[in-house]
Design an enzyme around this catalytic site. Structure first.
Site, PDB file in Angstrom:
ATOM      1  N   GLY A  49       0.928  -1.443   0.217  1.00  0.00           N
ATOM      2  CA  GLY A  49      -0.407   0.093  -0.113  1.00  0.00           C
ATOM      3  C   GLY A  49       0.845   1.052  -0.221  1.00  0.00           C
ATOM      4  N   GLU A 104       3.687   5.506   6.431  1.00  0.00           N
ATOM      5  CA  GLU A 104       2.882   3.984   6.036  1.00  0.00           C
ATOM      6  C   GLU A 104       1.419   4.578   5.064  1.00  0.00           C
ATOM      7  OE1 GLU A 104       1.655   0.793   5.445  1.00  0.00           O
ATOM      8  OE2 GLU A 104       1.309   0.894   8.361  1.00  0.00           O
ATOM      9  N   ASP A 108      -5.155   1.955  11.940  1.00  0.00           N
ATOM     10  CA  ASP A 108      -5.649   1.908  11.746  1.00  0.00           C
ATOM     11  C   ASP A 108      -5.623   1.222  13.644  1.00  0.00           C
ATOM     12  OD1 ASP A 108      -5.668  -0.792  10.382  1.00  0.00           O
ATOM     13  OD2 ASP A 108      -7.835  -0.333   9.005  1.00  0.00           O
TER      14      ASP A 108
END
Length: 187
Positions: A49, A104, A108
């Site tokens: 990601g 990052e 969460d």
């Protein structure tokens, strides 16, 4: 079978221009923070990601930096963190004595990032800082805060700009909210 992007994206949460503008602002802050550091900085991207964010961030940095990647997961194919963190691909770089900046895409639960930051400190990193494009603080399970945050977002399932749904939609140049019906139909 191809899916029309309009069938899966409920709304654009952060448009492409806003993402790029914020990355430039973050890079400026990182440049200022590391300006007086004598050694190179190691950017550690969390696969997959963070790739888009890390690439655009690195292009804006005026400091000497090296790039490396880790693949660390607590999700698998699930929508929520299992809490069990696994290193799928480790660093090629020895972090002893280095200033490390973890890059990052989204934080969460914080489970993966807490594990990773502790691991890098135990390996002898001189310092470990965290930069994230997105932060969902209401989902936090571990007490961890990024040093630099692009955007705080609500607890919605987002895709685009590196973030995926079943490995798809990472290539979108913006951050969109996935329609609930897309993943509810498979639950």
């Amino acid at each position: 079978m191809r899916t029309d992007i309009n069938e899966i994206i409920g709304k654009v949460l952060i448009d492409q221009d806003s993402v790029q503008k914020r990355i430039k602002q973050l890079a400026s802050k990182v440049n200022e923070y590391y300006n007086d550091v004598d050694n190179d900085i190691l950017l550690v991207g969390i696969l997959r990601g963070s790739i888009m964010f890390m690439a655009d961030l690195a292009k804006q940095l005026k400091i000497n930096c090296k790039l490396d990647f880790m693949d660390v997961s607590s999700y698998g194919d699930e929508f929520e963190s299992s809490g069990n963190v696994k290193i799928l691909k480790d660093l090629d770089t020895d972090v002893r004595g280095l200033d490390v900046l973890i890059v990052e895409d989204i934080i969460d639960s914080g489970n993966t990032l807490a594990f990773l930051a502790d691991s890098l400190k135990q390996r002898g990193a001189k310092s470990v800082k965290i930069i994230t494009l997105l932060d969902k603080p209401e989902r936090r399970e571990k007490k961890i805060s990024p040093d630099w945050t692009g955007f705080k977002i609500p607890n919605e399932f987002v895709v685009g700009y590196g973030m995926d749904y079943k490995q798809l939609y990472r290539n979108l140049p913006y951050i969109g909210v996935l329609k609930e019906q897309v993943y509810e139909d498979e639950a």
